[in-house]
Structure formats: C-alpha cells, structure tokens
Design a protein around this motif. Structure first.
Motif, PDB file in Angstrom:
ATOM      1  N   UNK A  24     -39.462  39.663 -25.286  1.00 47.29           N
ATOM      2  CA  UNK A  24     -40.145  38.867 -26.269  1.00 47.29           C
ATOM      3  C   UNK A  24     -41.814  39.088 -26.116  1.00 47.29           C
ATOM      4  N   UNK A  25     -42.002  38.960 -26.599  1.00 42.99           N
ATOM      5  CA  UNK A  25     -44.018  38.574 -26.668  1.00 42.99           C
ATOM      6  C   UNK A  25     -44.778  37.101 -27.017  1.00 42.99           C
ATOM      7  N   UNK A  26     -45.040  36.618 -25.717  1.00 48.14           N
ATOM      8  CA  UNK A  26     -45.307  35.692 -25.370  1.00 48.14           C
ATOM      9  C   UNK A  26     -47.312  35.247 -25.854  1.00 48.14           C
ATOM     10  N   UNK A  27     -46.941  34.027 -25.975  1.00 41.05           N
ATOM     11  CA  UNK A  27     -48.429  33.277 -26.739  1.00 41.05           C
ATOM     12  C   UNK A  27     -49.506  32.792 -26.638  1.00 41.05           C
ATOM     13  N   UNK A  28     -48.528  32.517 -25.036  1.00 38.69           N
ATOM     14  CA  UNK A  28     -50.138  32.594 -24.103  1.00 38.69           C
ATOM     15  C   UNK A  28     -50.725  32.842 -23.525  1.00 38.69           C
ATOM     16  N   UNK A  29     -52.202  32.658 -23.216  1.00 35.48           N
ATOM     17  CA  UNK A  29     -53.360  33.440 -22.524  1.00 35.48           C
ATOM     18  C   UNK A  29     -53.266  32.412 -21.273  1.00 35.48           C
ATOM     19  N   UNK A  30     -54.526  32.719 -20.871  1.00 38.51           N
ATOM     20  CA  UNK A  30     -54.656  32.954 -19.655  1.00 38.51           C
ATOM     21  C   UNK A  30     -56.067  33.359 -18.970  1.00 38.51           C
ATOM     22  N   UNK A  31     -56.512  32.923 -18.077  1.00 39.88           N
ATOM     23  CA  UNK A  31     -58.384  33.152 -18.087  1.00 39.88           C
ATOM     24  C   UNK A  31     -58.175  33.240 -16.379  1.00 39.88           C
ATOM     25  N   UNK A  32     -59.166  34.561 -15.700  1.00 36.57           N
ATOM     26  CA  UNK A  32     -59.221  34.400 -14.859  1.00 36.57           C
ATOM     27  C   UNK A  32     -60.130  35.224 -14.157  1.00 36.57           C
ATOM     28  N   UNK A  33     -61.014  34.678 -13.372  1.00 37.90           N
ATOM     29  CA  UNK A  33     -62.724  35.304 -12.837  1.00 37.90           C
ATOM     30  C   UNK A  33     -61.970  36.518 -12.190  1.00 37.90           C
ATOM     31  N   UNK A  34     -62.815  37.760 -13.064  1.00 37.12           N
ATOM     32  CA  UNK A  34     -63.303  38.986 -12.327  1.00 37.12           C
ATOM     33  C   UNK A  34     -64.167  38.898 -10.906  1.00 37.12           C
ATOM     34  N   UNK A  35     -64.138  39.403  -9.711  1.00 40.86           N
ATOM     35  CA  UNK A  35     -65.170  39.549  -8.614  1.00 40.86           C
ATOM     36  C   UNK A  35     -64.882  40.966  -8.453  1.00 40.86           C
ATOM     37  N   UNK A  36     -65.905  41.353  -8.812  1.00 38.73           N
ATOM     38  CA  UNK A  36     -65.935  42.847  -8.653  1.00 38.73           C
ATOM     39  C   UNK A  36     -65.607  43.183  -7.106  1.00 38.73           C
ATOM     40  N   UNK A  37     -66.037  42.566  -6.268  1.00 38.70           N
ATOM     41  CA  UNK A  37     -66.301  43.289  -4.439  1.00 38.70           C
ATOM     42  C   UNK A  37     -64.657  42.394  -3.940  1.00 38.70           C
ATOM     43  N   UNK A  38     -64.212  41.198  -4.838  1.00 35.44           N
ATOM     44  CA  UNK A  38     -63.125  41.140  -4.136  1.00 35.44           C
ATOM     45  C   UNK A  38     -61.663  42.205  -4.758  1.00 35.44           C
ATOM     46  N   UNK A  39     -60.989  41.774  -3.775  1.00 32.47           N
ATOM     47  CA  UNK A  39     -59.265  42.406  -3.797  1.00 32.47           C
ATOM     48  C   UNK A  39     -58.472  41.320  -4.500  1.00 32.47           C
ATOM     49  N   UNK A  40     -58.144  41.838  -6.355  1.00 35.73           N
ATOM     50  CA  UNK A  40     -57.729  40.500  -6.449  1.00 35.73           C
ATOM     51  C   UNK A  40     -56.051  40.825  -7.040  1.00 35.73           C
ATOM     52  N   UNK A  41     -55.206  40.220  -6.322  1.00 37.96           N
ATOM     53  CA  UNK A  41     -53.533  40.226  -6.461  1.00 37.96           C
ATOM     54  C   UNK A  41     -53.111  39.357  -7.083  1.00 37.96           C
ATOM     55  N   UNK A  42     -52.293  40.353  -8.272  1.00 38.52           N
ATOM     56  CA  UNK A  42     -51.820  39.448  -9.215  1.00 38.52           C
ATOM     57  C   UNK A  42     -50.397  39.554  -9.491  1.00 38.52           C
ATOM     58  N   UNK A  43     -49.494  38.005  -9.558  1.00 36.84           N
ATOM     59  CA  UNK A  43     -47.561  38.962  -9.690  1.00 36.84           C
ATOM     60  C   UNK A  43     -47.148  38.320 -10.528  1.00 36.84           C
TER      61      UNK A  43
END
Length: 365
Positions: A24-43
């Motif tokens: 599959x190639x999914x069409x839904x896009x989502x935005x995440x604010x990137x904070x350089x000084x933080x460790x932002x884990x994604x699953x």
C-alpha cells in the motif's frame, strides 16, 4: 500480540485503509512540530483491518517501527523492517517513511471535476477518484494527495481540497505533477482510467470563473487505437484564499470606531501599516475622553461605504478589516444586527468586513 486501548491512547494520526493490498501507498499526510532540543519518539504501527472491529486495537497487528522524529528529519527517507510487539522481526514486511520540512507556508486550493470519463464497471458507470504525484529529484513519483471516490458517474465533481505547495511540488511551481484517474473497486483492483501531467503554475491559471481542462490519457489505449483521443477530461478550478490575495499585493484597510480619524486628519485619515496605527492610537489617547453610548452600526456602515467606493473605483485588490474593541456593551443592538446582515450580502466580491470583540478592557465605552 495485540495493542491495548491504553497503548493506542496517544494516537497522532491514522491513514486510510488500502483494500486487499500487500504494497500500500497511503495518501494521508500528517504534520508534527519538530523540537530540536527534545527527544520525540514516534511509533508507526501497521494493522490489517477487520470490518467487525469497532476499535483500532481490535484489528490484527502486523508490525511496527519505532524511532525518534530527529532520525526522520535527518534522513528524510527511511526504509525499515516491521517489528512485532515482542521485539522479533515480523517477516518480510517493511515500512517506508518520507518526511519533508514545511518551511514554505504557501498553499493552493483546487476544485476538480471530470467529464465523459471511460466507463469501467460492467453493471454501472465508474467510481472515479484522483491521485496527485510529484516528481522527486531522482525522477521517481511520490503520492501527494488522493481524492475521495465518487460513485457511479462519468462526470464526477470532487470536494475542494487545500495542499501546501511544499508538499505538492517542493515549492517549485514549475515542477512536474502527475494526476492519475482510477475507477475504484471494492476488491482493491482499481481500474486505471487515464492520466495527465501539469504544474502548479499551470493549475494556477484557473480562476473562479475560468477553468483549465486536461485530456485524461490512457497510454495503452492510445497505442492500440488509431482514432483514440482521450478517456475523458479533468477540469480544474482554483479557489483563491486570503493568502493568495496577500501574496498578490492586496491592500489591508483598518478602521477604528466612532468615525473619527485617530490621526486627527479627516481629509487624509490613513495610517501607514500596523505600526502607524499603533502610533496614531497612542498619540490620540491623551486627547480623548471615553463615553457612551456604544453604537456599532454607524462604524459598520462607515467602513461599508469605503468598500463601495473602492468597488466603484475598480480597486479590486483591497481587503477591508473592521476591528471593534469593546467591553461587550452594545447600545444599538438591533441596528448593529441589521447592519451586519446587510453587509453579509453586500455586492462587493473583493471586499469584506472582519468583526472582532474583546472583553475585560480597563475602560468602558
């Protein structure tokens, strides 16, 4: 092993379901604010949809990939194997993640329709939908947007959609964009109707009253049939946004209340920019006295007259904003209501009134 409701409580986004598809190639896009000084884990968790399930965790878990947002930002594109919840490899399954920095805030809003598309369903017409793909630096095509499916028609009209230019064409309005048209099938074997290529610059030639039409071409049919012309037409109409007017040199007109010039020059009651408004407002405060009643209708009609004059002078690129700051008291409520209703239907397509109130100021009107 399945995910519990607690584990999925912090769900950020969910894609659409790709029916009967192992790639599959999914069409839904989502935005995440990137904070350089933080460790932002994604699953990123992948599931096989069970139509009988009512909650996400009830679907069959296929595998996951866990990383930090920083890793995605630094690599731009990741291709990693799926891992089961017990830490073991899921098998042959893998996931590809592509990221892009949204540094360009320009957007484009499009309205699309089809005309005389090819009939693909034996017992009906077609169930058409569109896919937009942008061309990468390596020449490959990447899905950017997928429209909804319009059932049983050869002349579909899709809902307007808005997409950032950075997502549609990397901010380059002359970059190639491929638009594909399919007939949706419930078993996932969607039938190809046709395609065409264009650019954001070309699509921007469409206006609210002017349409841009493209031939929807099926290359295989074009090679086989000598008299083949097309498999229908795709029509694009561009809806202009407030940002479009700003980028096009739109002038902003701001007024303050009670129909007096805060620069104390009735013959030329204009200020230069927001800073000019703030300076004039500060300068006039020591010389005026606040008193009632608080009548809004006169100032609404006053700005409407400015808009009417601009229309008569064919100054289309002007946008009128009326800012009313008050403690909430309105002395002429009926007249104010009538003035607002009249201006909603005002015959001035390029001008409008913006209404704003603020409470709990340190004075009364």
């Amino acid at each position: 092993m399945q995910y519990s409701p607690k584990q999925l409580k912090a769900k950020l986004e969910r894609t659409e379901t790709a029916v009967n598809n192992l790639n599959p190639v999914f069409g839904v896009k989502f935005q995440v604010d990137y904070h350089f000084e933080e460790i932002q884990k994604l699953r990123f968790a992948l599931f096989d949809e069970d139509k009988c399930a009512t909650q996400l965790y009830e679907h069959d878990f296929l595998g996951e990939f866990i990383c930090t947002l920083g890793v995605i930002v630094s690599n731009k594109k990741l291709h990693r194997p799926l891992i089961l919840a017990n830490g073991k490899p899921a098998g042959k399954g893998s996931i590809m993640i592509t990221a892009q920095e949204l540094s360009d805030n320009r957007i484009i809003t499009l309205t699309l329709s089809g005309r005389k598309l090819d009939k693909k369903d034996f017992f009906g017409k077609s169930d058409p939908y569109l896919e937009f793909h942008k061309q990468g630096e390596d020449g490959t095509w990447m899905l950017v947007h997928r429209t909804e499916v319009i059932k049983n028609t050869l002349d579909p009209s899709w809902k307007p959609f808005t997409v950032p230019l950075i997502s549609l064409c990397n901010g380059d309005v002359d970059r190639n964009i491929k638009v594909l048209c399919y007939d949706y099938d419930n078993d996932g074997g969607h039938d190809f109707i046709g395609e065409f290529q264009t650019t954001a610059a070309k699509m921007s030639e469409a206006q609210n009253s002017v349409e841009v039409e493209f031939d929807c071409i099926n290359p295989k049919k074009q090679k086989k049939k000598k008299n083949y012309k097309n498999s229908g037409f795709i029509i694009i109409t561009r809806d202009y946004t407030f940002l479009d007017y700003i980028l096009g040199g739109c002038q902003l007109m701001f007024t303050v209340s009670h129909e007096f010039a805060i620069n104390f020059d009735p013959t030329n009651p204009f200020c230069s920019g927001v800073e000019g408004i703030a300076q004039a407002y500060s300068a006039c405060l020591p010389h005026i006295r606040f008193y009632g009643p608080t009548n809004f209708a006169p100032i609404i009609n006053h700005v409407a007259r400015f808009a009417a004059q601009a229309l008569q002078q064919e100054k289309a690129a002007q946008y009128f904003n009326l800012l009313i700051i008050t403690d909430g008291v309105i002395s002429d409520m009926d007249e104010t209501r009538d003035a607002i209703i009249q201006r909603l239907n005002y015959p001035c397509p390029s001008s409008s009134l913006a209404w704003a109130t603020q409470t709990s100021l340190p004075w009364s009107s």
